[in-house]
Design an enzyme around this catalytic site. Structure first.
Site, PDB file in Angstrom:
ATOM      1  N   HIS A 151       0.770  -1.096   0.084  1.00  0.00           N
ATOM      2  CA  HIS A 151      -0.067   0.033   0.142  1.00  0.00           C
ATOM      3  C   HIS A 151       1.043   1.121  -0.128  1.00  0.00           C
ATOM      4  CE1 HIS A 151      -3.196  -2.916   1.045  1.00  0.00           C
ATOM      5  NE2 HIS A 151      -3.890  -2.038   0.136  1.00  0.00           N
ATOM      6  N   ASP A 170      -3.753  -8.549  -4.261  1.00  0.00           N
ATOM      7  CA  ASP A 170      -4.075  -9.614  -2.986  1.00  0.00           C
ATOM      8  C   ASP A 170      -4.526 -11.115  -3.832  1.00  0.00           C
ATOM      9  OD1 ASP A 170      -3.836  -8.704  -0.505  1.00  0.00           O
ATOM     10  OD2 ASP A 170      -5.667  -7.760  -1.129  1.00  0.00           O
ATOM     11  N   CYS A 212      -9.364  -3.566 -10.032  1.00  0.00           N
ATOM     12  CA  CYS A 212      -8.772  -2.522  -9.316  1.00  0.00           C
ATOM     13  C   CYS A 212      -7.607  -2.653  -8.633  1.00  0.00           C
ATOM     14  CB  CYS A 212      -9.992  -1.818  -8.435  1.00  0.00           C
ATOM     15  SG  CYS A 212     -10.183  -3.238  -7.084  1.00  0.00           S
ATOM     16  N   GLU A 271     -10.309 -11.458  -4.753  1.00  0.00           N
ATOM     17  CA  GLU A 271      -8.749 -11.421  -4.242  1.00  0.00           C
ATOM     18  C   GLU A 271      -8.379 -12.586  -3.630  1.00  0.00           C
ATOM     19  OE1 GLU A 271      -8.347  -7.626  -2.391  1.00  0.00           O
ATOM     20  OE2 GLU A 271      -9.827  -7.743  -1.426  1.00  0.00           O
TER      21      GLU A 271
HETATM   22  C1  PEP Z   1      -6.231  -5.455  -4.326  1.00  0.00           C
HETATM   23  O1  PEP Z   1      -5.725  -6.315  -3.718  1.00  0.00           O
HETATM   24  O2  PEP Z   1      -5.910  -5.639  -5.697  1.00  0.00           O
HETATM   25  C2  PEP Z   1      -6.804  -4.346  -4.163  1.00  0.00           C
HETATM   26  C3  PEP Z   1      -7.067  -3.258  -4.975  1.00  0.00           C
HETATM   27  O3  PEP Z   1      -6.959  -3.954  -2.814  1.00  0.00           O
HETATM   28  P1  PEP Z   1      -5.654  -3.470  -1.840  1.00  0.00           P
HETATM   29  O4  PEP Z   1      -4.551  -3.056  -2.805  1.00  0.00           O
HETATM   30  O5  PEP Z   1      -6.477  -2.253  -0.995  1.00  0.00           O
HETATM   31  O6  PEP Z   1      -5.509  -4.506  -0.937  1.00  0.00           O
HETATM   32 MG    MG Z   2      -6.820  -6.031  -1.634  1.00  0.00          MG
END
Ligand code: PEP
Ligand code: MG
Length: 574
Positions: A194, A459, A506, A435
């Site tokens: 993140h 994920d 996403c 995910e």
């Molecule tokens: C992902 O896991 O691709 C996602 C968009 O969620 P995050 O990156 O916030 O875990």
């Molecule tokens: Mg995620």
């Protein structure tokens, strides 16, 4: 002497600036030597910050809502006790005096000494309490930062600073949203952590996983950061500087040129319209969304409203945040992901961190374990849905029991609002994030019970390949092009189509222009990404023919020879 370091390019672009070293501890602060006549005022500054922090904690304690998790009041009591301890509120004063250093540095040194003592404790539970000491110190430092020392050189805040840190957390990055750095580099971290995602959101170059940067680079040294190649050049000579100034100018020119695409439609050469949405963390990201020409918000990571604070955002505060975004987007969709706390996004009051937090109580699991917390958020989203085109997105669904419980909870919140005659969108779409491989394999079943699906590739890759996305030691194994990953993505897209449900991606794959054609070829028509990536992805979409990319993508998806992967990808992109 000039030398070069290689790491993971986490956010592209070129920066040339002076190194600003953050402290090697978990709390990243700078070190300044103070003139003798400033020592007394520095001690006073420290005392005021401690007093203000004490006041804040007491206030928070008195305002805990009835629905808060039971851990929260106990957590604040413990923090007040720690703050009152001589080790924290007295000892740093001695260090300021003795070492003639700034208050943040003294406090951090003291914290390090305490943490080292905790490390020697055998009992695992008691040992883990060192985290509380770190959090209390962090809180005091935040207060200190709000009242900068007069000794803080202004150049340290200037745009030509490159922040050099051992590690930065997502919560640190949120604080940097208000500070201008030319770039940042870290010893640890992976490209879909993140922290890296937030760096891309800030639109500044970043290189992670450099291992030794913090110890090899000196404060104020000139450095070049090439975020695309993952290269850092320390103390470059004039010839290298010239070369990178030219590269930087080229990069800036290309970024400027892309801006012309803002109002163009994202349509392929053979006429297929593609939707490009934005990912955001906070309402403050809206100007960047507007700049990008995004057609909607595909992922609002709502958990960032819960970070960098010891209390919980109330229903009202959350409602305001969601409503602000919905109103700004007008008739465009806003997908609010319910809380995805846990793993690398720990709220300070959260449950004890497990040995393996990515597999632990995070996202929807945490929300279902804390139904009051979840209901507060659902009510806030539902109320905000009266002010725009809101959608609810559930993170980390793994089984149908979780889905059923969540849908029931949404329904009971709706009923509650009806009883109270509070307006909301009764037809608010509810989607699920795919995910976890189990959810991807059964995407057809999930699609039948949901209004849309969104693939969280960050994920999905982590769980499919058993690679911690934030661990640089295994970063070389984190492979978005692994045939198993591509298979799960394609299977999910096909399953959605069969049930007439939209499927988006996403995760970070959606914002990487080198993977745009691949995803189009796997059947994807809805992308959501950091606003800073939208125009580059749009450019790729506008240069693609669906027929062509589909053939190549199938070849890549079936390829089991890793040596052939780069050339297959090149062919797809040529
Ligand atoms: C992902 O896991 O691709 C996602 C968009 O969620 P995050 O990156 O916030 O875990
Ligand atoms: Mg995620």
């Amino acid at each position: 002497m000039s030398f070069t370091l290689h790491g993971i390019g986490a956010s592209s672009g070129i920066a040339i600036g002076r190194a600003h070293l953050a402290s090697p501890s978990r709390v990243e602060v700078a070190h300044y030597v103070l003139p003798a006549d400033q020592i007394d005022s520095e001690i006073k500054r420290f005392e005021q910050a401690v007093e203000q922090t004490r006041e804040e904690l007491r206030n928070l304690r008195s305002q805990i809502p009835a629905h808060a998790p039971a851990e929260l009041p106990a957590f604040l009591d413990m923090h007040l006790l720690i703050l009152d301890d001589n080790m924290i509120d007295e000892e740093p004063k001695r260090l300021i005096q003795e070492q003639q250093c700034n208050a943040e540095w003294a406090l951090t040194q003291q914290m390090e000494a305490l943490v080292a003592r905790f490390d020697e404790i055998e009992d695992a539970y008691l040992r883990s309490r060192q985290e509380d000491v770190v959090q209390v110190v962090q809180r005091v430092i935040k207060t200190l930062v709000g009242h900068p020392s007069t000794a803080l050189p202004q150049a340290e805040l200037a745009e030509e600073c490159v922040l050099v840190a051992h590690e930065l957390t997502p919560a640190d990055m949120i604080l940097f949203k208000n500070t201008k750095f030319a770039a940042f580099i870290t010893d640890l971290g992976g490209s879909t952590s993140h922290t890296a995602i937030l760096a891309r959101g800030l639109g500044i170059p970043a290189v992670m996983a450099l291992h030794q940067a913090r110890s090899l680079i000196h404060d104020h040294e000139w450095i070049i950061v090439d975020g695309r190649e993952g290269v850092v050049i320390v103390d470059p000579d004039e010839k290298v500087l010239e070369e990178y100034r030219a590269k930087q100018a080229k990069w800036r020119h290309e970024t400027e040129k892309l801006k012309k695409l803002k109002t163009s439609r994202a349509v392929t050469l053979d006429g297929a319209a593609i939707e490009l949405y934005a990912n955001i963390e906070l309402p403050e990201d809206m100007p960047a969304v507007k700049e990008s020409g995004a057609q909607g918000i595909g992922l609002f990571r709502s958990e960032f409203l819960f970070l960098n604070r010891d209390d919980l955002p109330s229903e009202e505060e959350q409602f305001e945040a969601y409503r602000t975004v919905l109103k700004e987007m007008g008739d465009k969709p806003v997908t609010i992901r319910t809380l995805d706390l846990g793993a690398d996004k720990q709220a300070p009051w959260g449950h004890t961190v497990a040995d393996n937090p990515a597999l632990g109580l995070r996202a929807i699991r945490l929300c279902l374990a804390e139904p009051r917390l979840f209901e507060t958020q659902l009510r806030a989203i539902l109320r905000a849905s009266a002010h725009g085109k809101a959608r609810i997105l559930i993170p980390m669904l793994g089984n149908f029991g979780e889905l059923r419980s969540t849908l029931q909870l949404i329904e009971s919140c709706k009923q509650n609002l009806r009883d109270q005659k509070i307006k909301f969108d009764d037809h608010i779409p509810v989607g699920g994030m795919i995910e976890i491989p189990a959810a991807a394999l059964l995407a057809d079943q999930f699609a039948k019970q949901l209004d849309f699906l969104s693939i969280g590739t960050n994920d999905l890759i982590q769980y499919t390949l058993a690679i911690d996305r934030a661990d640089d030691a295994v970063a070389h194994l984190y492979d978005p092009l692994h045939p198993a990953v591509l298979h799960l993505i394609q299977h999910t897209i096909k399953s959605g189509k069969k049930s007439g449900r939209h499927v988006s991606v996403c995760g970070e794959m959606a914002g990487d222009p080198r993977l745009t054609r691949l995803l189009l070829g796997l059947g994807l028509r809805h992308f959501s990404m950091q606003p800073a990536s939208i125009l580059a992805v749009k450019q790729q979409v506008m240069r693609s023919m669906l027929d062509e990319v589909t053939d190549h993508a199938q070849r890549l998806q079936k390829n089991t020879d890793p040596e052939k992967t780069p050339s297959l990808l090149d062919k797809l992109n040529s």
